[in-house]
Design a protein around this motif. Sequence first.
Motif, PDB file in Angstrom:
ATOM      1  N   THR A 190       0.819  -1.215   0.000  1.00 34.88           N
ATOM      2  CA  THR A 190       0.000   0.000   0.000  1.00 34.88           C
ATOM      3  C   THR A 190       0.857   1.270   0.000  1.00 34.88           C
ATOM      4  OG1 THR A 190      -0.133   0.034   2.435  1.00 34.88           O
ATOM      5  CG2 THR A 190      -1.846  -1.178   1.237  1.00 34.88           C
ATOM      6  N   ASN A 191       2.162   1.117  -0.051  1.00 35.67           N
ATOM      7  CA  ASN A 191       3.072   2.262  -0.084  1.00 35.67           C
ATOM      8  C   ASN A 191       3.533   2.491  -1.520  1.00 35.67           C
ATOM      9  OD1 ASN A 191       4.987   4.233   0.299  1.00 35.67           O
ATOM     10  ND2 ASN A 191       6.296   3.024   1.639  1.00 35.67           N
ATOM     11  N   HIS A 192       3.314   3.699  -2.036  1.00 40.00           N
ATOM     12  CA  HIS A 192       3.621   3.967  -3.440  1.00 40.00           C
ATOM     13  C   HIS A 192       5.110   4.110  -3.710  1.00 40.00           C
ATOM     14  CE1 HIS A 192       4.117   8.070  -1.979  1.00 40.00           C
ATOM     15  NE2 HIS A 192       4.636   8.406  -3.150  1.00 40.00           N
ATOM     16  N   LEU A 193       5.914   4.453  -2.693  1.00 36.65           N
ATOM     17  CA  LEU A 193       7.317   4.806  -2.933  1.00 36.65           C
ATOM     18  C   LEU A 193       8.159   3.670  -3.532  1.00 36.65           C
ATOM     19  CD1 LEU A 193       8.191   7.104   0.103  1.00 36.65           C
ATOM     20  CD2 LEU A 193       8.108   7.727  -2.310  1.00 36.65           C
ATOM     21  N   PRO A 194       8.082   2.425  -3.003  1.00 36.82           N
ATOM     22  CA  PRO A 194       8.896   1.371  -3.631  1.00 36.82           C
ATOM     23  C   PRO A 194       8.547   1.157  -5.101  1.00 36.82           C
ATOM     24  CG  PRO A 194       8.070   0.652  -1.502  1.00 36.82           C
ATOM     25  CD  PRO A 194       7.356   1.916  -1.825  1.00 36.82           C
ATOM     26  N   ILE A 242       5.553   2.348 -12.433  1.00 37.95           N
ATOM     27  CA  ILE A 242       5.085   3.710 -12.150  1.00 37.95           C
ATOM     28  C   ILE A 242       3.561   3.746 -12.151  1.00 37.95           C
ATOM     29  CG2 ILE A 242       5.064   6.089 -12.991  1.00 37.95           C
ATOM     30  CD1 ILE A 242       7.894   5.568 -14.094  1.00 37.95           C
ATOM     31  N   ASP A 243       2.935   3.008 -13.060  1.00 36.60           N
ATOM     32  CA  ASP A 243       1.466   2.957 -13.067  1.00 36.60           C
ATOM     33  C   ASP A 243       0.928   2.390 -11.755  1.00 36.60           C
ATOM     34  OD1 ASP A 243       1.329   4.047 -15.572  1.00 36.60           O
ATOM     35  OD2 ASP A 243       1.062   2.140 -16.630  1.00 36.60           O
ATOM     36  N   GLN A 244       1.594   1.355 -11.225  1.00 37.41           N
ATOM     37  CA  GLN A 244       1.173   0.802  -9.938  1.00 37.41           C
ATOM     38  C   GLN A 244       1.343   1.827  -8.820  1.00 37.41           C
ATOM     39  OE1 GLN A 244       2.265  -3.530  -9.173  1.00 37.41           O
ATOM     40  NE2 GLN A 244       3.532  -3.127 -10.959  1.00 37.41           N
ATOM     41  N   SER A 245       2.417   2.607  -8.894  1.00 40.28           N
ATOM     42  CA  SER A 245       2.635   3.662  -7.908  1.00 40.28           C
ATOM     43  C   SER A 245       1.514   4.693  -7.959  1.00 40.28           C
ATOM     44  CB  SER A 245       3.987   4.342  -8.153  1.00 40.28           C
ATOM     45  OG  SER A 245       4.159   5.458  -7.318  1.00 40.28           O
ATOM     46  N   ILE A 246       1.111   5.071  -9.160  1.00 35.36           N
ATOM     47  CA  ILE A 246       0.059   6.083  -9.322  1.00 35.36           C
ATOM     48  C   ILE A 246      -1.289   5.547  -8.851  1.00 35.36           C
ATOM     49  CG2 ILE A 246      -1.256   7.380 -11.064  1.00 35.36           C
ATOM     50  CD1 ILE A 246       1.384   7.694 -12.604  1.00 35.36           C
ATOM     51  N   GLU A 247      -1.517   4.246  -9.036  1.00 37.86           N
ATOM     52  CA  GLU A 247      -2.768   3.651  -8.542  1.00 37.86           C
ATOM     53  C   GLU A 247      -2.882   3.780  -7.027  1.00 37.86           C
ATOM     54  OE1 GLU A 247      -3.349  -0.347  -9.762  1.00 37.86           O
ATOM     55  OE2 GLU A 247      -3.193   0.090 -11.905  1.00 37.86           O
ATOM     56  N   ASP A 306       1.117  10.782  -6.746  1.00 38.62           N
ATOM     57  CA  ASP A 306       2.263  11.623  -6.410  1.00 38.62           C
ATOM     58  C   ASP A 306       2.774  12.301  -7.684  1.00 38.62           C
ATOM     59  OD1 ASP A 306       4.721  12.699  -5.703  1.00 38.62           O
ATOM     60  OD2 ASP A 306       5.271  11.014  -4.427  1.00 38.62           O
ATOM     61  N   PRO A 307       2.963  13.633  -7.661  1.00 35.65           N
ATOM     62  CA  PRO A 307       3.431  14.330  -8.872  1.00 35.65           C
ATOM     63  C   PRO A 307       4.773  13.827  -9.382  1.00 35.65           C
ATOM     64  CG  PRO A 307       3.447  15.793  -6.951  1.00 35.65           C
ATOM     65  CD  PRO A 307       2.673  14.578  -6.570  1.00 35.65           C
ATOM     66  N   LEU A 308       5.633  13.329  -8.470  1.00 39.80           N
ATOM     67  CA  LEU A 308       6.921  12.823  -8.928  1.00 39.80           C
ATOM     68  C   LEU A 308       6.754  11.568  -9.783  1.00 39.80           C
ATOM     69  CD1 LEU A 308       9.972  13.081  -8.889  1.00 39.80           C
ATOM     70  CD2 LEU A 308      10.017  11.822  -6.725  1.00 39.80           C
ATOM     71  N   SER A 309       5.723  10.769  -9.505  1.00 39.30           N
ATOM     72  CA  SER A 309       5.468   9.589 -10.343  1.00 39.30           C
ATOM     73  C   SER A 309       5.082  10.010 -11.751  1.00 39.30           C
ATOM     74  CB  SER A 309       4.359   8.734  -9.713  1.00 39.30           C
ATOM     75  OG  SER A 309       4.749   8.210  -8.462  1.00 39.30           O
TER      76      SER A 309
END
Length: 736
Positions: A507-511, A532-537, A541-544
């Motif tokens: 559930t943490n987007h950073l990794p 990156i798509d999984q991170s955005i889901e 985060d704007p950095l993603s």
Amino acid sequence: MSQDHNRKQSVVFFSDIVGYTRLMGKDEDHAFDLMKKNLEIHADILGHYRGNIIKELGDGILATFETVDEALEASLEIHKRLQSIPDMQIRIGLHCGEIIFDHGDVFGDAVNLTARIQGIGVPSCILISEKAREQLPANTNFNTQKLGMFRLKNVEHPVQLHAVTNPPCAVPKRSQILDNIHFQEKNPWKFWAVLSVSFILLTYLIYSILWNTSVWEKEKSVAILPFTNLSNNSEQEFFSEGLTADVITQVSKIGSIKVITKDAVEPFRGPDLPLDSIANTLGVSTVLKGNIRWIGDKIRINVQLIDPSENKNLWAETYNREVSDIFEIQAEIASEIARVLNSNLSAAEKDQLNKAQTSSFDAYELYLKGRELYSLYRKQTTLEAAELFKEAIQIDPQYALAYTGLANAYAQYLYFGEGDQWLDSSMEASAKALAIDPYLAEAFTAQGSAYYYKGQNEYAKISFEKALVLNPNLSTAMGNLATVYFISGDLAKSLKLQSKSASLNPTNHLPYQITGWIYRVLDQFNEAHDWIDQSIEIQKDPLSYEQKAFTYFEQNKIKEGVEMANQVILVNKDTTSLGFVAAGTIHFFAGDFEKAAFYLEESLRKKPDYESDEYFISPVYLSYIYKTMGKTKEANALLDNAISIRKETLESFKEDFNLWLDLAQLEAVRGNINQSSTYLKEAYNRGFRDDFQLVNNPIFKNYLSHQPIRSLLSELQKKRMEMNQELQTSDLLRNK
């Protein structure tokens, strides 16, 4: 491949520097130099005797050899080489046995026993087991002295030990070995205890064979959901929270079991949860749920381990105990989970599980309250947490975890404007924790964090690596070590840890974000988009979005990349400073300076203190845009301030390549290409690996033919090829 193919009879070698923790306390730089020299000497000598280094544990080395003769030749030569180095003494242990080779690591009782043998030695000695002594040839040049039988903790049978007497080896007296055993183990084995354990194991074995033929064959993974507080007293909520965290910590010490982090399970509360959906979301095969109720001065804890896919109860237990038994309960729960999931605990793992935090329940309560306050990451709650940790220490001065909590709190003071002098206090607190418990993973993690905040990445790396040796699933150490590898340019190691971190905390987007970032740098664009798509889901985060735009740009998909800026501002309506920075950066690299200037200027307005932020990138790009527009005065104002604060920061944090890269861009904007090239080389030496920041950067557009930059681009391409080859050989690309 069957497991048998990974088993092999080998000679196991352990060594470590005697008194390294004390040396670190007296002179960190000198101790670090000794550690590096020790690694160099081991690598040089072991390579000549077919020695294979498995792990570099900072001040220690784990290796394997083909024969005892070669292992002793190497050990003796190491001792001889180290004689000329002041303050450098090591002890070495050797044993033979069957070990399991798995993904570059080794496991088995032979490994654990060798570690025990090495740990009870004296400076400059070589201790070997009877089994190792028997494998020496008759005409050997090595002389040994029998020391007798010794009982070592968590080793079932007494062990016959021998000391090598060839100069310059020291030969310990039997009394010295016994003193070391007593010092390390504190609680020697009792005959009746061994007999009782043997009886229990035998009973369990008969039961397993005759009545319980079911063997767990699925993935060994568990999500431990937040324990429910059944007490009417809401003030006891902190205790159920703390119990959840501690059980997770206990199970995470078992290397063969994947354990989901506390942060990831936090949203899943309540008695009537859809466990199959939770298991699917968190990617686990089992779920542990439980509740706790206070009955006077006693506690009742109910737990159930469930296989959600088959709606099957695997194990259940009710504990009616004194509150002082809480640590025993935690250890029992962890051990039962291991039993049900068919995970064999090593001697070291059993040792870790059976450690009690403190002898005082009052101190434990204070620690739990402090840990809960600290987890809120606010200035006031962090200050309050530190006071609670201090109170716990006053009650129990030997409470290592309370010192660790205090170390973490002090380190956070830096980010709350309390001054960087608190980092020294943090280091002192973690040192006290390690003096009490030299095998406390959390203390090494706290120590590593302080080193990282000080900009001492190599020290931080050693501390985090030690933490993960002691607790392979400790997510904080894992994430921090992955970050250190990332900024140090060791992308393959970072990628391995980031992938595992994502599986432990889905559930943490950073990794996911950083994994996608690394794949982009390695030109693995499909993988980069997926991660990156999984991170955005998980989190927008704007950095993603910025990294996704960069991935499109590298694929020459400019339109798709620019659309990522619209996603940040128009779709997500992110009008924070970071949102405007991402949108402005995307347009800057796309070459649309008008839109880039608009968004970057908005980011400045949203961040009034930008002139004191050495990592704020907007002034770098805006200075270039202003210069191209002929706004020389505005450009120079941004340049002067941005260069000044970065140079000032580099006086303390020389290892951060981002500062060197920013200086390279700023000097290039000024037209000082030679100085810019020097800074770029410094950035590369400290871990810069992203050639996109050169090739696609408008600031360097007219300088790509400059010889030093051409050479650097060639180095970056070579490094990328090496890292991709390393990933292919370790099968990381197939195991997201």
